[in-house]
Motif scaffolding. Structure first.
Motif: not given
Ligand SMILES: [Fe+2]
Length: 203
Positions: A15-18, A38-40, A48-49, A66-68
């Protein structure tokens, strides 16, 4: 810009975080596994996503959408042809804003019809179209080797220096460059479209 590659799950997914430092907004690309982690990570970075972006609709890339969304209010972005629930449909050439960052959409069907690659800041997220030293499968439902040939050639037109970040950790490195792939990836050797279609049929 904040950029993180996160190995997750049981199928060697990335997974990637930008994240945009100025607005503190972030996009999670292909959240499917270890969503809590990932959220942590996002919260540790003060981000903030606001968006979930899917490279394609296979469950090992979209299972956490969905969870995100529920936990962050993030909108889901996917190609117009994607069967997943999405808030924003994109197609080739579109740009997705993550805070003040701009992510370019490149439609790359072949692995599946709704596959997109994401280009920003000299980085290319290639999902299951291009791996380090490999290309994606075309024998799953919706796969098409001719389309894959065209899509890979589209990626090879990009600048040599662009960094390649795949959707799975299948290579001997976790990332590479367009130059490296052009020179070393056996699936990208010079072939006609017909030769490539035959090549993909070989075991
Ligand atoms: Fe896939």
């Amino acid at each position: 810009m904040i950029f993180k590659q996160v190995p997750v799950g049981s199928f060697q997914n990335f997974s990637y975080l930008i994240g945009d430092e100025s607005t503190k907004k972030a996009a999670l690309v292909d959240p499917a596994w270890e969503v809590d982690r990932l959220l942590q990570l996002c919260s540790e970075l003060g981000l903030a996503v606001s968006l979930v972006i899917n490279t394609h609709s296979h469950s090992d890339h979209v299972g956490g959408n969905e969870v995100v969304s529920q936990r962050t209010g993030a909108k889901v972005v996917a190609h117009a042809a994607s069967p997943v629930h999405k808030d924003i449909s994109v197609t080739d050439g579109d740009r997705i804003s993550v805070g003040n960052l701009s992510v370019q959409v490149i439609h790359t069907p072949g692995h599946c019809p709704d596959h997109i690659c994401l280009l920003f800041d000299n980085k290319l997220l290639t999902g299951d179209t291009l791996f380090v030293g490999e290309c994606g499968r075309t024998d799953l439902p919706g796969g098409n080797s001719g389309d894959m040939y065209d899509s890979l050639n589209k990626l090879l037109e990009l600048d040599d220096k662009i960094e390649v970040y795949p959707g799975h950790d299948y290579g001997h490195n976790k990332s590479s460059t367009i130059r490296y792939e052009r020179q070393n990836n056996y699936t990208l050797k010079k072939r006609t479209r017909e030769q490539f279609i035959q090549f993909m049929k070989e075991p």
